[in-house]
Scaffold this active site. Structure first.
Site, PDB file in Angstrom:
ATOM      1  N   GLY A 131      37.298  25.874 -11.263  1.00 24.50           N
ATOM      2  CA  GLY A 131      37.754  24.626 -11.887  1.00 24.50           C
ATOM      3  C   GLY A 131      39.146  24.843 -12.442  1.00 24.50           C
ATOM      4  O   GLY A 131      40.135  24.792 -11.706  1.00 24.50           O
ATOM      5  N   SER A 132      39.217  25.169 -13.752  1.00 24.64           N
ATOM      6  CA  SER A 132      40.518  25.509 -14.328  1.00 24.64           C
ATOM      7  C   SER A 132      41.132  26.703 -13.586  1.00 24.64           C
ATOM      8  O   SER A 132      42.341  26.759 -13.362  1.00 24.64           O
ATOM      9  CB  SER A 132      40.369  25.868 -15.814  1.00 24.64           C
ATOM     10  OG  SER A 132      39.809  24.785 -16.510  1.00 24.64           O
ATOM     11  N   THR A 158      37.412  13.247  -5.773  1.00 24.31           N
ATOM     12  CA  THR A 158      37.559  11.808  -6.003  1.00 24.31           C
ATOM     13  C   THR A 158      37.838  11.142  -4.656  1.00 24.31           C
ATOM     14  O   THR A 158      38.643  11.658  -3.873  1.00 24.31           O
ATOM     15  CB  THR A 158      38.730  11.549  -6.981  1.00 24.31           C
ATOM     16  OG1 THR A 158      38.397  12.165  -8.232  1.00 24.31           O
ATOM     17  CG2 THR A 158      38.977  10.061  -7.190  1.00 24.31           C
ATOM     18  N   ASP A 240      51.179  18.609 -10.202  1.00 20.53           N
ATOM     19  CA  ASP A 240      52.255  18.099 -11.087  1.00 20.53           C
ATOM     20  C   ASP A 240      52.398  16.592 -10.884  1.00 20.53           C
ATOM     21  O   ASP A 240      52.468  15.823 -11.842  1.00 20.53           O
ATOM     22  CB  ASP A 240      53.606  18.768 -10.760  1.00 20.53           C
ATOM     23  CG  ASP A 240      53.691  20.188 -11.296  1.00 20.53           C
ATOM     24  OD1 ASP A 240      52.886  20.546 -12.180  1.00 20.53           O
ATOM     25  OD2 ASP A 240      54.562  20.942 -10.812  1.00 20.53           O
ATOM     26  N   ARG A 268      37.638 -12.512 -34.891  1.00 22.21           N
ATOM     27  CA  ARG A 268      36.463 -12.125 -35.685  1.00 22.21           C
ATOM     28  C   ARG A 268      36.707 -12.409 -37.165  1.00 22.21           C
ATOM     29  O   ARG A 268      37.650 -11.874 -37.761  1.00 22.21           O
ATOM     30  CB  ARG A 268      36.186 -10.626 -35.473  1.00 22.21           C
ATOM     31  CG  ARG A 268      35.103 -10.058 -36.341  1.00 22.21           C
ATOM     32  CD  ARG A 268      33.744 -10.588 -35.954  1.00 22.21           C
ATOM     33  NE  ARG A 268      32.678  -9.920 -36.693  1.00 22.21           N
ATOM     34  CZ  ARG A 268      31.435 -10.337 -36.703  1.00 22.21           C
ATOM     35  NH1 ARG A 268      31.070 -11.429 -36.016  1.00 22.21           N
ATOM     36  NH2 ARG A 268      30.513  -9.687 -37.402  1.00 22.21           N
ATOM     37  N   GLU A 363      42.424  17.020 -13.151  1.00 23.46           N
ATOM     38  CA  GLU A 363      43.799  17.439 -12.833  1.00 23.46           C
ATOM     39  C   GLU A 363      44.377  18.350 -13.923  1.00 23.46           C
ATOM     40  O   GLU A 363      45.552  18.290 -14.274  1.00 23.46           O
ATOM     41  CB  GLU A 363      44.668  16.225 -12.532  1.00 23.46           C
ATOM     42  CG  GLU A 363      44.028  15.416 -11.405  1.00 23.46           C
ATOM     43  CD  GLU A 363      44.939  14.535 -10.625  1.00 23.46           C
ATOM     44  OE1 GLU A 363      46.141  14.796 -10.583  1.00 23.46           O
ATOM     45  OE2 GLU A 363      44.412  13.581 -10.032  1.00 23.46           O
ATOM     46  N   GLU A 367      43.402  21.686 -22.388  1.00 18.18           N
ATOM     47  CA  GLU A 367      43.703  23.095 -22.717  1.00 18.18           C
ATOM     48  C   GLU A 367      44.652  23.669 -21.657  1.00 18.18           C
ATOM     49  O   GLU A 367      45.592  24.405 -21.985  1.00 18.18           O
ATOM     50  CB  GLU A 367      42.406  23.919 -22.772  1.00 18.18           C
ATOM     51  CG  GLU A 367      41.486  23.593 -23.945  1.00 18.18           C
ATOM     52  CD  GLU A 367      40.777  22.241 -23.818  1.00 18.18           C
ATOM     53  OE1 GLU A 367      40.516  21.807 -22.675  1.00 18.18           O
ATOM     54  OE2 GLU A 367      40.513  21.602 -24.856  1.00 18.18           O
TER      55      GLU A 367
HETATM   56  C1  FAD Z   1      35.204  12.676 -12.317  1.00 26.26           C
HETATM   57  C2  FAD Z   1      35.899  13.899 -11.817  1.00 26.26           C
HETATM   58  C3  FAD Z   1      36.799  13.793 -10.758  1.00 26.26           C
HETATM   59  C4  FAD Z   1      37.442  14.923 -10.265  1.00 26.26           C
HETATM   60  N1  FAD Z   1      38.265  14.802  -9.172  1.00 26.26           N
HETATM   61  C5  FAD Z   1      38.713  15.945  -8.554  1.00 26.26           C
HETATM   62  C6  FAD Z   1      39.388  15.871  -7.302  1.00 26.26           C
HETATM   63  O1  FAD Z   1      39.667  14.791  -6.765  1.00 26.26           O
HETATM   64  N2  FAD Z   1      39.709  17.032  -6.685  1.00 26.26           N
HETATM   65  C7  FAD Z   1      39.453  18.249  -7.235  1.00 26.26           C
HETATM   66  O2  FAD Z   1      39.770  19.272  -6.622  1.00 26.26           O
HETATM   67  N3  FAD Z   1      38.861  18.350  -8.455  1.00 26.26           N
HETATM   68  C8  FAD Z   1      38.473  17.220  -9.108  1.00 26.26           C
HETATM   69  N4  FAD Z   1      37.820  17.316 -10.321  1.00 26.26           N
HETATM   70  C9  FAD Z   1      37.637  18.618 -10.944  1.00 26.26           C
HETATM   71  C10 FAD Z   1      38.436  18.782 -12.231  1.00 26.26           C
HETATM   72  O3  FAD Z   1      39.795  18.917 -11.941  1.00 26.26           O
HETATM   73  C11 FAD Z   1      37.829  19.956 -13.002  1.00 26.26           C
HETATM   74  O4  FAD Z   1      36.587  19.517 -13.518  1.00 26.26           O
HETATM   75  C12 FAD Z   1      38.738  20.444 -14.120  1.00 26.26           C
HETATM   76  O5  FAD Z   1      39.898  21.030 -13.603  1.00 26.26           O
HETATM   77  C13 FAD Z   1      38.038  21.425 -15.039  1.00 26.26           C
HETATM   78  O6  FAD Z   1      37.356  22.410 -14.331  1.00 26.26           O
HETATM   79  P1  FAD Z   1      35.827  22.727 -14.703  1.00 26.26           P
HETATM   80  O7  FAD Z   1      35.104  21.434 -14.725  1.00 26.26           O
HETATM   81  O8  FAD Z   1      35.323  23.786 -13.796  1.00 26.26           O
HETATM   82  O9  FAD Z   1      35.881  23.269 -16.184  1.00 26.26           O
HETATM   83  P2  FAD Z   1      36.134  24.810 -16.634  1.00 26.26           P
HETATM   84  O10 FAD Z   1      37.328  25.355 -15.939  1.00 26.26           O
HETATM   85  O11 FAD Z   1      34.858  25.550 -16.520  1.00 26.26           O
HETATM   86  O12 FAD Z   1      36.492  24.611 -18.164  1.00 26.26           O
HETATM   87  C14 FAD Z   1      35.509  24.529 -19.196  1.00 26.26           C
HETATM   88  C15 FAD Z   1      36.240  24.559 -20.532  1.00 26.26           C
HETATM   89  O13 FAD Z   1      36.952  25.811 -20.673  1.00 26.26           O
HETATM   90  C16 FAD Z   1      38.334  25.546 -20.916  1.00 26.26           C
HETATM   91  N5  FAD Z   1      39.148  26.584 -20.283  1.00 26.26           N
HETATM   92  C17 FAD Z   1      39.044  27.087 -19.019  1.00 26.26           C
HETATM   93  N6  FAD Z   1      39.994  27.996 -18.799  1.00 26.26           N
HETATM   94  C18 FAD Z   1      40.736  28.085 -19.928  1.00 26.26           C
HETATM   95  C19 FAD Z   1      41.886  28.842 -20.332  1.00 26.26           C
HETATM   96  N7  FAD Z   1      42.474  29.701 -19.493  1.00 26.26           N
HETATM   97  N8  FAD Z   1      42.373  28.658 -21.581  1.00 26.26           N
HETATM   98  C20 FAD Z   1      41.792  27.779 -22.420  1.00 26.26           C
HETATM   99  N9  FAD Z   1      40.703  27.030 -22.108  1.00 26.26           N
HETATM  100  C21 FAD Z   1      40.199  27.176 -20.879  1.00 26.26           C
HETATM  101  C22 FAD Z   1      38.592  24.179 -20.297  1.00 26.26           C
HETATM  102  O14 FAD Z   1      39.738  23.568 -20.844  1.00 26.26           O
HETATM  103  C23 FAD Z   1      37.299  23.459 -20.643  1.00 26.26           C
HETATM  104  O15 FAD Z   1      37.364  22.998 -21.973  1.00 26.26           O
HETATM  105  C24 FAD Z   1      37.205  16.183 -10.847  1.00 26.26           C
HETATM  106  C25 FAD Z   1      36.321  16.286 -11.942  1.00 26.26           C
HETATM  107  C26 FAD Z   1      35.655  15.173 -12.408  1.00 26.26           C
HETATM  108  C27 FAD Z   1      34.675  15.324 -13.541  1.00 26.26           C
END
Ligand code: FAD
Length: 379
Positions: A131-132, A158, A240, A268, A363, A367
């Site tokens: 994810g991140s 998406t 970006d 209201r 995106e 954090e």
């Molecule tokens: C409705 C929806 C639509 C989406 N659309 C797309 C899409 O079109 N294409 C696509 O590829 N992805 C998509 N995503 C994925 C989205 O980009 C990820 O959910 C997001 O980047 C976070 O990744 P994660 O959910 O794995 O969270 P994690 O990475 O597991 O993060 C969990 C928590 O840990 C924190 N964290 C993680 N690493 C760090 C760090 N180094 N420093 C500080 N804090 C940190 C995060 O900020 C968060 O609070 C979508 C997600 C949703 C829910």
């Protein structure tokens, strides 16, 4: 803030405002509640040029710029944040990388249908364990003869359910981690590539969020987008631009919350007067507007920098961070101003609140935006 806009940008903004208010506004709440993808609206948006605003007419685009794109996504999201992200993901995450990194053949093949909205695009970077940490992708692409063979499962795409063109990120050299990642273009219907689970979400329910499964998917060599093993750069540059789209979506949600809160506060009555007479309400409205305009200016600046070909990575992160937090702030206050009614589905404030939350997550979470900003300041 019209004084910062060109005549052409103002005309575009007014045209999209009219379209969104008349065509999207009346159906937005019902579509969202029922998880209904607004296919007819997206078709009309395509006819109006909104699926390819910032791209040259040579490829079927509307020949406008990224400020026009920002204004259009904001106006659409003012009425429906789901429709806003459908347009934003399609434009920023699919049209943009094909335009920026594609070969002339790829541009000719894909852009006319995408920019006209005949086909919808989805971008698939995330996975269950990536994810991140987007570089942790486990999906693989292996070159066998003159074919790429892809295997894995992507999450959260998406538009994933409706898309006919996917940009997908896979590992082409797992030993090199982020330096061994590449981007590919995949067409709907390619054997072995199919849509898996569709997510049930808190908000933006009219947009699909899909798992994309890849089982021995064969792609021609020409499906590679950009250079081999440079896919992480493709993804980061693409995000970006995507952050400008999400900042604009968040601005639309914030403005919806403010406009509804102002209207309600005048209608209201409590203690024999409109609640807008109370200073507590006035201060909330003032704070909401300051947050909105500050975020608008940051987003406008980042869009302008993108127009001018400058490095705008930090500014895009700042715009997305601030606009998403402004959207959450404004949606929260809008419910407060609506009192108990704001907590019900009789008003749109609860939808704005649910929709706003995702802008702090996708995106790049807030954090991660702070990380991008701090890294660029500390380098
Ligand atoms: C409705 C929806 C639509 C989406 N659309 C797309 C899409 O079109 N294409 C696509 O590829 N992805 C998509 N995503 C994925 C989205 O980009 C990820 O959910 C997001 O980047 C976070 O990744 P994660 O959910 O794995 O969270 P994690 O990475 O597991 O993060 C969990 C928590 O840990 C924190 N964290 C993680 N690493 C760090 C760090 N180094 N420093 C500080 N804090 C940190 C995060 O900020 C968060 O609070 C979508 C997600 C949703 C829910």
């Amino acid at each position: 803030m019209n004084y910062l806009l060109t005549e052409e940008q103002i005309m575009l903004k007014e045209m999209v405002h009219k379209f969104a208010k008349e065509r999207i506004g009346p159906v937005a709440a019902d579509n969202e509640r029922n998880h209904r993808f607004p296919a007819d609206i997206i078709k009309e948006a395509g006819e109006l040029g909104l699926m390819g605003i910032a791209y040259p007419s040579d490829y079927g685009g509307a020949d406008m710029d990224y400020i026009s794109y920002m204004l259009a996504v904001e106006e659409v999201s003012r009425w429906c944040a789901s429709t806003g992200v459908i347009i934003s993901a399609h434009s920023s995450l699919v049209c943009d990388p094909i335009y920026r990194f594609g070969t002339e053949e790829q541009k000719q093949k894909y852009l006319p249908d995408l920019l006209s909205g005949n086909k919808i695009g989805a971008f698939s970077l995330s996975e269950s364990g990536a994810g991140s940490d987007a570089g942790a992708t486990k999906t693989t692409a292996v070159l066998q003869g003159d074919k790429w063979i892809l295997n894995g499962a992507k999450l959260w795409a998406t538009n994933g359910n409706e898309a006919e063109v996917y940009i997908l990120i896979a590992s082409t050299d797992p030993s090199q981690k982020v330096k061994g990642i590449s981007a590919f273009i995949i067409e709907k219907g390619t054997p072995g590539c199919y849509v898996g689970k569709l997510e049930r979400k808190l908000g933006i329910k009219s947009s699909s969020t899909a798992e994309i499964i890849l089982e021995n998917v064969e792609l021609p060599k020409e499906a590679l987008l950009g250079e081999l093993n440079k896919g992480f750069k493709v993804a980061m540059v693409t995000l970006d631009g995507g952050r400008l789209g999400i900042a604009s979506q968040a601005l639309g949600i914030a403005r919806a919350a403010i406009e509804d809160a102002i209207k309600y506060s005048k209608e209201r009555f409590q203690f024999d007067q409109p609640i807008s007479n109370f200073q507590a309400i006035q201060w909330m409205i003032a704070d909401m507007w300051v947050r909105y305009e500050a975020a608008w200016l940051l987003t406008w600046r980042a869009s302008k920098m993108k127009n001018e070909g400058m490095d705008y990575s930090r500014e895009a992160a700042m715009a997305k961070l601030d606009a998403s937090e402004a959207a959450m702030f404004c949606a929260n206050k809008a419910i407060q101003i609506h009192g108990g009614f704001g907590y019900t589905e009789d008003f749109n404030a609860e939808r704005y609140y649910r929709d706003a939350k995702i802008t702090e997550i996708y995106e790049g979470t807030s954090e991660i935006q702070r990380l991008v900003i701090a890294r660029s300041l500390l380098k």
